[in-house]
Structures are given as structure tokens and as C-alpha cells.
Enzyme design. Structure first.
Site, PDB file in Angstrom:
ATOM      1  N   LYS A 126     -13.445   5.914 -16.455  1.00  0.00           N
ATOM      2  CA  LYS A 126     -12.366   5.309 -15.633  1.00  0.00           C
ATOM      3  C   LYS A 126     -11.257   5.739 -16.509  1.00  0.00           C
ATOM      4  O   LYS A 126     -11.352   5.731 -17.789  1.00  0.00           O
ATOM      5  CB  LYS A 126     -12.830   3.867 -15.626  1.00  0.00           C
ATOM      6  N   ASP A 166      -7.844   4.954  -7.447  1.00  0.00           N
ATOM      7  CA  ASP A 166      -8.312   3.653  -7.494  1.00  0.00           C
ATOM      8  C   ASP A 166      -6.968   2.772  -7.095  1.00  0.00           C
ATOM      9  O   ASP A 166      -6.236   3.297  -6.571  1.00  0.00           O
ATOM     10  CB  ASP A 166      -8.550   3.204  -8.867  1.00  0.00           C
TER      11      ASP A 166
HETATM   12  P1  NDP Z   1      -5.097   0.089  -3.243  1.00  0.00           P
HETATM   13  O1  NDP Z   1      -4.090   0.235  -4.329  1.00  0.00           O
HETATM   14  O2  NDP Z   1      -5.209   1.086  -2.261  1.00  0.00           O
HETATM   15  O3  NDP Z   1      -5.128  -1.340  -2.547  1.00  0.00           O
HETATM   16  C1  NDP Z   1      -5.288  -2.554  -3.536  1.00  0.00           C
HETATM   17  C2  NDP Z   1      -5.083  -4.009  -2.669  1.00  0.00           C
HETATM   18  O4  NDP Z   1      -5.307  -4.853  -3.602  1.00  0.00           O
HETATM   19  C3  NDP Z   1      -3.478  -4.078  -2.410  1.00  0.00           C
HETATM   20  O5  NDP Z   1      -3.202  -4.633  -1.076  1.00  0.00           O
HETATM   21  C4  NDP Z   1      -2.845  -4.868  -3.502  1.00  0.00           C
HETATM   22  O6  NDP Z   1      -1.762  -5.599  -3.267  1.00  0.00           O
HETATM   23  C5  NDP Z   1      -3.961  -5.803  -3.735  1.00  0.00           C
HETATM   24  N1  NDP Z   1      -4.034  -6.112  -5.030  1.00  0.00           N
HETATM   25  C6  NDP Z   1      -4.220  -5.287  -6.322  1.00  0.00           C
HETATM   26  N2  NDP Z   1      -4.134  -6.084  -7.260  1.00  0.00           N
HETATM   27  C7  NDP Z   1      -4.257  -7.399  -7.126  1.00  0.00           C
HETATM   28  C8  NDP Z   1      -4.152  -8.354  -7.729  1.00  0.00           C
HETATM   29  N3  NDP Z   1      -3.934  -8.409  -9.051  1.00  0.00           N
HETATM   30  N4  NDP Z   1      -3.827  -9.555  -7.044  1.00  0.00           N
HETATM   31  C9  NDP Z   1      -3.915  -9.654  -5.731  1.00  0.00           C
HETATM   32  N5  NDP Z   1      -4.230  -8.502  -4.944  1.00  0.00           N
HETATM   33  C10 NDP Z   1      -4.065  -7.443  -5.777  1.00  0.00           C
HETATM   34  O7  NDP Z   1      -6.503  -0.006  -3.982  1.00  0.00           O
HETATM   35  P2  NDP Z   1      -8.159   0.360  -3.512  1.00  0.00           P
HETATM   36  O8  NDP Z   1      -7.920  -0.055  -2.141  1.00  0.00           O
HETATM   37  O9  NDP Z   1      -8.451   1.927  -3.766  1.00  0.00           O
HETATM   38  O10 NDP Z   1      -8.882  -0.565  -4.357  1.00  0.00           O
HETATM   39  C11 NDP Z   1      -9.326  -1.647  -4.154  1.00  0.00           C
HETATM   40  C12 NDP Z   1     -10.234  -2.440  -4.979  1.00  0.00           C
HETATM   41  O11 NDP Z   1     -11.651  -1.475  -4.468  1.00  0.00           O
HETATM   42  C13 NDP Z   1     -10.212  -2.387  -6.354  1.00  0.00           C
HETATM   43  O12 NDP Z   1     -11.067  -3.267  -7.076  1.00  0.00           O
HETATM   44  C14 NDP Z   1     -10.886  -0.863  -6.701  1.00  0.00           C
HETATM   45  O13 NDP Z   1     -11.307  -0.808  -7.972  1.00  0.00           O
HETATM   46  C15 NDP Z   1     -12.155  -1.020  -5.717  1.00  0.00           C
HETATM   47  N6  NDP Z   1     -12.563   0.411  -5.524  1.00  0.00           N
HETATM   48  C16 NDP Z   1     -11.803   1.415  -4.831  1.00  0.00           C
HETATM   49  C17 NDP Z   1     -12.422   2.341  -4.631  1.00  0.00           C
HETATM   50  C18 NDP Z   1     -11.677   3.573  -3.856  1.00  0.00           C
HETATM   51  O14 NDP Z   1     -12.094   4.707  -3.451  1.00  0.00           O
HETATM   52  N7  NDP Z   1     -10.286   3.533  -3.747  1.00  0.00           N
HETATM   53  C19 NDP Z   1     -13.924   2.953  -5.064  1.00  0.00           C
HETATM   54  C20 NDP Z   1     -14.579   1.804  -5.155  1.00  0.00           C
HETATM   55  C21 NDP Z   1     -13.762   0.358  -5.609  1.00  0.00           C
HETATM   56  P3  NDP Z   1      -0.382  -5.193  -3.575  1.00  0.00           P
HETATM   57  O15 NDP Z   1       0.104  -3.969  -2.775  1.00  0.00           O
HETATM   58  O16 NDP Z   1       0.570  -6.236  -3.545  1.00  0.00           O
HETATM   59  O17 NDP Z   1      -0.553  -4.455  -4.940  1.00  0.00           O
END
Ligand code: NDP
Length: 453
Positions: A126, A166
Site C-alpha cells: 500500500k 484508493d
Molecule cells: P474515493 O476517493 O473515490 O471516495 C472516498 C469517499 O469517502 C468520498 O466520498 C470521500 O469524501 C469519503 N471520505 C474519505 N475520507 C473520509 C473521511 N475521513 N471521513 C468521511 N468521509 C471520507 O475512494 P474509494 O471509493 O476508492 O475508497 C473508499 C474506501 O474503499 C476506502 O476505505 C478504500 O480504502 C476502500 N477500497 C477501495 C478500493 C478501490 O478499488 N478503489 C478497493 C478496496 C477498498 P470526500 O470527497 O469528502 O473526501
């Protein structure tokens, strides 16, 4: 907690202080594995767990970059190469101001078990940076990505370490990172996954994590002879994972009533249909706006601001059947977990990594709901990344149907592994133990085969 886990945790905390998320991830796995270590003293004497929790390599570097006004910025870059026993390091890059060594170590640690569960040959890693992409111009993003890759390129490669996206790293960022890698190395290889379709990407990769989390929920429901049809679902986040979670829930006949970002959440009692989802995708992926704008367009929906000082997240306090946390770590605490259960939720499928605190997890386990932990439920993303690597090696793209069929089969197999392992070790229905043990055994056996390295 067994004496073995207590001693191990004391050692981890002393050696690696101020990394609470890493401690949390290790403790959860160690508790599950104490069942295995009792029956298999060979793992204990080879000190497999003690070795797995130490990254094989940690790279920390300076990322200086100049913005479009000529101002100089300095960020910190990281890559945790956690474990390569069963394949090249594989895992995403996160760009978010909260990023630090402990958070990336927890994510890399989880990734080792998750990647093993997919049954594809991928080790765990990571990386990322404390860079905040929010509100930045495309030019700033490009400059940062180029500066980040100017150091990272010497540590990665298609057979060594293959990063992906991510939080804060989507198709745009992968494009800039790949362009810089190609320039510096003078080679076109599958060194990153999540690439654009016309330059080596795989169909279904953007959809894979969200789709996979829903397939996993559907599999859990089959154990009770049920489907997602008609189920009310709470989804958090509104990024990549959340968007495709909603899409697949709608395909399978469910109804989604919430989405969020870091500022607040929306509750739409009428349900977020395909048209509303398209609005969100345009809002988030093109205009890069805030979820609050949803209620300006869909007036019956309600927006509630969120802030870090709240003792619970009101998003989890609505009547529903299923929950898909898809934003970030520790977004469900014990109070949220109780609210969920009391509001009728009996399926939790984690799209995000470690979105539930240990106390929250224990509530789900005590109440015997269908609880799919992230390392199993969100493994669809890295699975299709693995399939992207295969297509890159073959130099042959597969059809959408072929990739989706493989994804669905992988999620079914992960579910089966969790069920089989939890049964074999005497904790039926406990997907946490099933996932941790299932992921561990393959890596542990490979480490024993390869000697003390
Ligand atoms: P994105 O950046 O596309 O979206 C993240 C979302 O979560 C946004 O809506 C963001 O809001 C919100 N968010 C992020 N940080 C916070 C926080 N501290 N508090 C509240 N809301 C938050 O990321 P992903 O959708 O790719 O990832 C989301 C989750 O899924 C993570 O935990 C990631 O590790 C996990 N994941 C992702 C994978 C992938 O293929 N992308 C694979 C496996 C797991 P804002 O825009 O306001 O920051």
C-alpha cells in the site's frame, strides 16, 4: 484475549508506537489466528505472525512540487512493501491529508490477507501521500503525480510491485502516474492497475470493488435463502466504491437511501434511482462537487452535516436491512453498530477498509448478523486488478461479460472460503475468523516453503 495475543500486542505497541490503526488491524487478525496457532504449532515456532506484521520494506520519500502559481510544496510519499510470499506487492495508493505511516501499514497488512483470499498470485502493499487532491486543478494534480512518481518509479515494476488507486486516486491520477513512469523507464508495462481502457486497463475495474461488495452481500444472504430484492440499504461515501455499490444494489432490486462525503450525508427516503446515481457520478467524477448539492436538485431528500466531534454517525441511524460502509476506516463505532442492529440491519458488507472499530465488530458478531469484513467483502477491486495484470501479460483484453463473470466467481469463492474456514475452526457464521484464517494459511505455508527470508 489469549496470553499469546496480549504479549504480541504489547510488543507491537512498544515497537511501533502511535500507529493505532495498525494496532487495531493486527489485533483483529491475531485474535482470529490464535485458533489456528493452537492447532498448528509449526506456525508459532516459525514465528510466522511476528514476521507477517513487519513490512518487508518501507519506503518514505520527499515529494517536492511546484504549483501553477510557482509556489513550492512539500509532501511525504510512502510505499509499504508488506509481503511478497505469494506474488509481487499489490495494493493501492491513497492521497489524503490524513495519510501517515500507521494508516498505510494497516492498509498494507489487510491487503496481504485480502489478496491471498482472491486466490490470485498477489502479495500485499500500500502507499500514498498526505497530499490533498480536493479542489485542486488538473494541472496541480498532474504536477504532484509526476513528482510522486519521480521517486516511486525506482521501487516498482510489473513483476515487483504494482500499485493501484484508493481514496483520492482514480483514473485521472493513475493516468498521470503511468505517463511519468513510462517516460522515466522508457517502457510500456502493466506497472499500475486501474488504467484507462484504451491503454491497458480492464473493463469492470472501476466497478469491481462496489460490485464485489454487493455480490458478497448477496452470497451471505443466500445462506438464509434470501436475496437483495426489496432490501433497504444504507451506503456511505460517494466515491468510486460507493457509486458502483449503488449501481449493483439497484441491478439486484434493492433500494439505496443514503450517501455521504466527508462534510455530510444525504437521506433520500424515495430511494436513489439510476437517474439520481448518474447525477451523483457527474457531480463527483466530473464537477468534483459536494454531496450537499444533491438536495438542491432532489428537494425531498435531506442533507445533514457531519463533523469529527460527533459521538456517532447519524447516517447509520435509519431503518434499513443492509449497510455498505464505503468511505473510510472507523466510520462505524460501537454506538453506530448498535444503532444499525436496533434499526433492523442484519447484513453489513464492507466496501471500505476496516470501516468498523473492534467494539463495533464485536457487536455485529454477538448479534450474529451477516457481517462481511472488508478484507473479504471488498476484495473485488484487487481481484480485477489481478485480472488486469493477466490481460496485460497476455496483451489481450477480455470482454466485460468475461471479467464480470470471473469477478462474481471470485467473490463466491471468497465467501465459500470464509464459511469453510469459520466452520473448520469452530466458529460458524464468523466471517472475520473465516477471512483472517483463509487469507493467512496460504501466505504462511508459502513463507515456510521459502525459508527465513
Ligand atoms: P474515493 O476517493 O473515490 O471516495 C472516498 C469517499 O469517502 C468520498 O466520498 C470521500 O469524501 C469519503 N471520505 C474519505 N475520507 C473520509 C473521511 N475521513 N471521513 C468521511 N468521509 C471520507 O475512494 P474509494 O471509493 O476508492 O475508497 C473508499 C474506501 O474503499 C476506502 O476505505 C478504500 O480504502 C476502500 N477500497 C477501495 C478500493 C478501490 O478499488 N478503489 C478497493 C478496496 C477498498 P470526500 O470527497 O469528502 O473526501
Amino acid at each position: 484475549m489469549s496470553d499469546y495475543v496480549k504479549d504480541l500486542m504489547a510488543e507491537v505497541k512498544a515497537k511501533h508506537p502511535a500507529q493505532p490503526e495498525f494496532h487495531q488491524a493486527v489485533q483483529e487478525v491475531a485474535e482470529s489466528l490464535s485458533l489456528v496457532l493452537e492447532r498448528h504449532p509449526e506456525y508459532k515456532s516459525a514465528r510466522i505472525l511476528e514476521r507477517i506484521i513487519e513490512p518487508e520494506r518501507v519506503i518514505i520519500f520527499r515529494v517536492p512540487w511546484v504549483d501553477d502559481q510557482g509556489e513550492i510544496h512539500i509532501n511525504i510519499g510512502y510505499r509499504i512493501e508488506m509481503n511478497s510470499a505469494i506474488g509481487p506487492y499489490k495494493g493501492g495508493l491513497r492521497f489524503h491529508p490524513s495519510v501517515n505511516l500507521g494508516i498505510l501499514k494497516f492498509l498494507a497488512f489487510e491487503q496481504v490477507f485480502k489478496n491471498s483470499l482472491t486466490s490470485l498470485p498477489m502479495g500485499g502493499g500500500k502507499g500514498g501521500s498526505d497530499f490533498d487532491p480536493k479542489g485542486k486543478s488538473d494541472l496541480k494534480i498532474m504536477r504532484f503525480c509526476q513528482a510522486f512518481m519521480s521517486e516511486l518509479f525506482r521501487h516498482i515494476g510489473p513483476n515487483t510491485d504494482v500499485p493501484a488507486g484508493d481514496i483520492g486516486v482514480g483514473g485521472r491520477e493513475i493516468g498521470y502516474l503511468f505517463g511519468q513512469y513510462k517516460k522515466l523507464r522508457n517502457e510500456f508495462t502493466g506497472v499500475l492497475t486501474g488504467k484507462g481502457l484504451n491503454w491497458g486497463g480492464s473493463l469492470i475495474r472501476p466497478e469491481a470493488t462496489g460490485y464485489g461488495a454487493v455480490y458478497f452481500a448477496a452470497e451471505m444472504l443466500t445462506t438464509r435463502n434470501q436475496t437483495l430484492e426489496g432490501k433497504i440499504c444504507l451506503v456511505s461515501g460517494s466515491g468510486n466504491v460507493a457509486q458502483y455499490t449503488v449501481e449493483k444494489i439497484l441491478d439486484l432490486g434493492g433500494k439505496v437511501v443514503t450517501l455521504s462525503d466527508s462534510n455530510g450525508y444525504i437521506y433520500d427516503e424515495e430511494g436513489i434511482n439510476k437517474e439520481k446515481l448518474n447525477f451523483i457520478m457527474e457531480l463527483k467524477n466530473v464537477r468534483r462537487g459536494r454531496i450537499k448539492e444533491y438536495v438542491d436538485k432532489y428537494k425531498k431528500a435531506v442533507y445533514t452535516p457531519l463533523d469529527d466531534n460527533m459521538d456517532h454517525n447519524p447516517l447509520w441511524d435509519h431503518k434499513a436491512h443492509c449497510a455498505f460502509p464505503s468511505a473510510t476506516q472507523n466510520e462505524i463505532n460501537a454506538k453506530d453498530a448498535l444503532n444499525l442492529v436496533n434499526n433492523g440491519v442484519y447484513v453489513v458488507s464492507e466496501g471500505a477498509n476496516m470501516p468498523t472499530t473492534i467494539d463495533g465488530v464485536n457487536i455485529f458478531l454477538d448479534k450474529k448478523i451477516l457481517y462481511g469484513p472488508g478484507k473479504a467483502a471488498n476484495a473485488g477491486g484487487v481481484s480485477v486488478s489481478g485480472l488486469e495484470m493477466s490481460q496485460n501479460s497476455q496483451r489481450l483484453p477480455w470482454t466485460r461479460e468475461e471479467v464480470d463473470a470471473r469477478l462474481s466467481l471470485i467473490m463466491k469463492n471468497i465467501h465459500k472460503t470464509c464459511v469453510d474456514m469459520s466452520n473448520r475452526f469452530g466458529t460458524p457464521g464468523n466471517y472475520v475468523n473465516g477471512a483472517n484464517i483463509g487469507g493467512f494459511l496460504k501466505v504462511a505455508d508459502a513463507m515456510i516453503d521459502q525459508g527465513v527470508v
